[in-house]
Design a protein around this motif. Structure first.
Motif, PDB file in Angstrom:
ATOM      1  N   SER A 102      26.565  54.303  19.161  1.00 36.57           N
ATOM      2  CA  SER A 102      27.169  54.343  20.484  1.00 36.57           C
ATOM      3  C   SER A 102      26.124  53.917  21.504  1.00 36.57           C
ATOM      4  N   SER A 103      26.521  53.068  22.433  1.00 36.75           N
ATOM      5  CA  SER A 103      25.590  52.529  23.413  1.00 36.75           C
ATOM      6  C   SER A 103      25.012  53.642  24.276  1.00 36.75           C
TER       7      SER A 103
ATOM      8  N   VAL B  70      34.129  62.071  27.775  1.00 32.56           N
ATOM      9  CA  VAL B  70      33.391  61.275  28.756  1.00 32.56           C
ATOM     10  C   VAL B  70      32.929  62.198  29.877  1.00 32.56           C
ATOM     11  N   LEU B  71      31.745  61.942  30.379  1.00 29.42           N
ATOM     12  CA  LEU B  71      31.239  62.723  31.503  1.00 29.42           C
ATOM     13  C   LEU B  71      31.945  62.300  32.788  1.00 29.42           C
ATOM     14  N   PRO B  72      32.257  63.248  33.676  1.00 30.21           N
ATOM     15  CA  PRO B  72      32.934  62.891  34.935  1.00 30.21           C
ATOM     16  C   PRO B  72      31.959  62.451  36.028  1.00 30.21           C
ATOM     17  N   TYR B  73      30.750  62.109  35.641  1.00 26.79           N
ATOM     18  CA  TYR B  73      29.733  61.674  36.599  1.00 26.79           C
ATOM     19  C   TYR B  73      28.807  60.693  35.885  1.00 26.79           C
ATOM     20  N   PRO B  74      28.054  59.890  36.634  1.00 27.30           N
ATOM     21  CA  PRO B  74      27.182  58.894  36.007  1.00 27.30           C
ATOM     22  C   PRO B  74      25.944  59.533  35.398  1.00 27.30           C
ATOM     23  N   VAL B  75      25.193  58.737  34.650  1.00 24.39           N
ATOM     24  CA  VAL B  75      23.901  59.154  34.106  1.00 24.39           C
ATOM     25  C   VAL B  75      22.812  58.325  34.793  1.00 24.39           C
TER      26      VAL B  75
ATOM     27  N   ARG C 198      27.386  57.825  29.241  1.00 24.09           N
ATOM     28  CA  ARG C 198      28.556  58.512  29.807  1.00 24.09           C
ATOM     29  C   ARG C 198      29.432  59.135  28.732  1.00 24.09           C
ATOM     30  N   LEU C 199      29.350  58.624  27.502  1.00 19.72           N
ATOM     31  CA  LEU C 199      30.204  59.121  26.431  1.00 19.72           C
ATOM     32  C   LEU C 199      29.552  60.234  25.625  1.00 19.72           C
TER      33      LEU C 199
END
Length: 756
Positions: free
Chosen positions: A190-191, A364-369, A474-475
């Motif tokens: 996974s990326s 999925v996260l509801p915010y960026p990394v 994000r995943l």
């Protein structure tokens, strides 16, 4: 005492320790199903195949920049870092002054590291933006057609990375119809990293609850055996015809959801007229499809009726759209889901990419990394990523893309960091001609891959084990402090240090570095990210604590999600981003483009097949990520007599006198390659399967274009259609025969820069 340090990779979180001559790797104990690909990682720091000092191609060094057919065969000579950076900076400055920044192509594919700071794509793009910009690429080799067509059909491509989660499917789906399968070999990676491999467990939970699985594809093991899938094996590339026949049964027998079509879709009447044959006189019924797909009509009709009486999930693999007219099976799959009327319901509708990467559908996260800012690119020119050979070979030529008429820029300098186009691209003979046309090719890479062998200047890059970084995606629910495990191999440097040296020479060091070294950047990225988060999600740990702990488990990951649920609940309050606000089974926008190879609704367009009798499926490998660490232990042990294995059905093998373990030769009009035979009834008769990723080895051209087994010497360098211009590398037509002559050695991993 051995010190194991935290690390992350695209194939899993792990801990690593330096040892004499290499590293030891331990899987993360929190991962329920760690990937065997971790066994490739120690090869990253072995000196074999590594670029240990900067090199310059001899003829470029002696003659200066210019087109040269010797790329890939010429000798590379070692130089000092000072000289290498002076040469690259001087060439960048010459090209931008004489030809403008659109003459610089910034090629990178983003998979080089799970780290967010030492992310090669971000680093090269940030640097090139600082020096005036570059011609860029859009989309990916994995997903070229899908994002473009889905934006017209559904308004955006969110269904790719935020589909209905597998936890919901495990609880509600009664029937999984898997076009192209759900291959868990791909879900190993996974990326940006993956801390928990969950896809297999969630699918097995669905099976335990009683869900049924149907695999539609030429390879039986594209759904794991434990799921007990019923196998329908159509001719490769005919999935659209099969979907249209399923749609015909639903429409003809009144099993479709008329209310869903009326309320949530536009163009359903146009699509129905085509399927039923009212618009062209050809009914796309099961008997019609049987002649194309070689799947019995009764099985097609039975599956359609089973779908109509079940909570059914239509799973569309990414592989479907990596073929000529790849937009069509994706659009047809969405249309089929619309006829069933289950989009927006738990467990129903469609999904695109389950199993394509480990994170797809798990949450999925509801915010960026944290990510490295790349700045703004002032150059407007771009190409679809799979059209790089066209760009280099045909500067100034016009081409179509998504309703636009564009022109290939006249690129003089190719700057590649963090990718291997000789893995991703098709028709490698043509790609070699394209690389020969450039005036200068600069490559950052840890290894002597085919791309570095075709470069004029080769700058040795470190691997993730040789630097500090932050792993995040994000995943995935973990932020990982990636601690350096070993010192850089030879004179290797990280991309940031290389670009800093170039930025100093070009007068943009302050803009590029912002006065920060590696550690300062890591702290800045972390603390800036933490400060910007909503307080509900903000972690308490500051950077020092995060780095000391080695890992931060991220809160509030969304694992219960039904895609398009809001749209289904109220399509007026939550319209899609299409012109109509509805699902467009017929798109007036696409129709207005006038593309014969992608009209305004899903259609069956027969492939332009070659004369060869066998269908080649060139899919992703099970033993590595793309071509990365092909010389690692896990990848090496899968080889047959040192070559990539090709799977052949027993019927086809017997007809050609081939035994398991033989060296065989695959060929067509574009090229040939040697491979090692593996006889398997998991491959449909008339099909051979050869994974991508064996390092391209043209060292014995009198025997084969590639003696190692790279299928991209056989695949066609054409776009999916004029709409998306995506990669078509999944399928080709070939002949296969037992190789009877001398078997040349494989030299792809021997570190010799000149192969042939």
């Amino acid at each position: 005492m051995v010190e194991y340090r935290p690390q992350s990779s695209h194939w899993g979180v792990f801990r690593a320790a330096a040892r004499s001559g290499g590293v030891d790797v331990l899987p993360d104990p929190h991962d329920p199903e760690p990937s065997a690909l971790l066994r490739n990682i120690p090869a990253a720091v072995r000196p074999d195949a590594r670029v240990t000092v900067p090199h310059v191609r001899r003829r470029w060094l002696e003659r200066g920049p210019g087109a040269d057919d010797a790329r890939g065969a010429d000798e590379h000579v070692p130089v000092s870092w000072e000289r290498a950076l002076d040469l690259v900076a001087g060439e960048l400055d010459r090209v931008r002054r004489e030809h403008g920044n659109r003459a610089i192509y910034g090629g990178s594919y983003g998979w080089a590291s799970a780290g967010r700071f030492h992310h090669a794509q971000s680093q090269v793009h940030r640097f090139l933006n600082c020096v005036g910009g570059y011609t860029r690429s859009v989309n990916t080799y994995s997903l070229g057609a899908s994002p473009v067509v889905l934006r017209h059909v559904l308004g955006d491509d969110s269904a790719i990375y935020s589909p209905t989660t597998l936890g919901v499917l495990a609880e509600h789906t009664e029937l999984f119809v898997c076009f192209g399968g759900i291959p868990l070999k791909n879900a190993q990676v996974s990326s940006g990293g993956i801390s928990r491999h969950e896809t297999g467990g969630l699918l097995r939970a669905a099976r335990s609850r009683g869900a049924r699985f149907v695999l539609v594809g030429p390879l039986r093991d594209d759904v794991e055996a434990e799921l007990g899938a019923r196998w329908l094996a159509p001719v490769p590339g005919t999935d659209t015809a099969l979907m249209l026949a399923l749609a015909h049964v639903l429409l003809d027998e009144g099993l479709h959801d008329e209310e869903f079509l009326r309320r949530y879709c536009v163009g359903a009447d146009v699509f129905a007229d085509y399927v039923l044959g009212r618009s062209d006189g050809v009914a796309k019924d099961p008997a019609w499809a049987e002649r194309i797909c070689q799947v019995p009509a009764a099985e097609i009709a039975g599956l359609a009726r089973e779908m109509a009486r079940s909570r059914a999930l239509i799973s569309l693999s990414w592989s479907l759209q990596r073929a000529p007219r790849g937009e069509q099976p994706i659009w047809a799959g969405v249309a089929l889901a619309c006829l069933l009327g289950q989009i927006g319901l738990p467990g129903g509708g469609f999904g695109h990419g389950y199993g394509a990467m480990g994170g797809i559908g798990t949450g999925v996260l509801p915010y960026p990394v944290p990510t490295l800012p790349q700045g703004a690119n002032p150059v407007p020119d771009f190409i679809p990523v799979a059209r790089v050979a066209d760009m280099l070979l045909h500067p100034g030529e016009e081409f179509d893309y998504d309703g636009q008429r564009l022109t290939y820029p006249d690129v003089r300098l190719v700057y590649w960091s963090g990718g291997n186009p000789f893995h991703h691209h098709q028709d490698l003979t043509r790609l070699r001609r394209a690389f020969a046309r450039a005036e200068t090719v600069v490559v950052h890479d840890p290894f002597w891959t085919a791309t570095t062998r075709h470069a004029d200047v080769v700058l040795p890059a470190t691997t993730a084990l040789e630097r500090d970084d932050i792993g995040a995606a994000r995943l995935d629910p973990a932020l990982v402090a990636m601690h350096r495990v070993v010192e850089p191999v030879g004179q290797a440097r990280d991309d940031y240090r290389m670009f800093t040296g170039l930025a100093e020479r070009l007068g943009v060091a302050a803009e590029f570095t912002e006065g920060r070294d590696e550690r300062a950047w890591l702290e800045h990225l972390y603390e800036t990210w933490r400060a910007a988060l909503d307080p509900r999600h903000r972690p308490e740990a500051d950077f020092a604590r995060f780095w000391r702990d080695g890992r931060l488990d991220l809160p509030d990951r969304v694992t219960e999600h039904v895609v398009y649920a809001d749209f289904r609940a109220d399509p007026d309050a939550h319209p899609l981003g299409t012109p109509s606000g509805r699902i467009e089974l017929h798109s007036g926008t696409v129709a207005s483009f006038g593309y014969p190879d992608c009209p305004g609704h899903p259609v069956w367009l027969p492939p332009e097949d070659g004369p060869e009798p066998l269908h080649l499926v060139a899919n992703n490998p099970a033993t590595r990520l793309h071509s990365q660490l092909d010389h690692g232990d896990r990848s090496a042990e899968s080889k047959v007599r040192g070559r990539e294995p090709v799977r052949i059905n027993p019927v086809d093998a017997a007809a050609r006198g081939i035994r398991d373990g033989d060296v065989v030769r695959l060929r067509n009009a574009r090229g040939s390659c040697l491979a090692g035979a593996r006889i398997s009834d998991a491959v449909r008769p008339g099909v051979v399967q050869l994974a991508t990723g064996a390092w391209f080895d043209p060292s014995a051209p009198d025997v084969a274009t590639c003696v190692h087994g790279n299928p991209n010497v056989l695949t066609t360098d054409t776009g999916t259609s004029r709409l998306a211009q995506g990669c078509t590398g999944q399928l080709a037509r070939v002949e296969l025969e037992r190789h009877t002559g001398p078997v040349p050695p494989v030299r792809a991993h021997d570190g010799d820069p000149a192969l042939g």
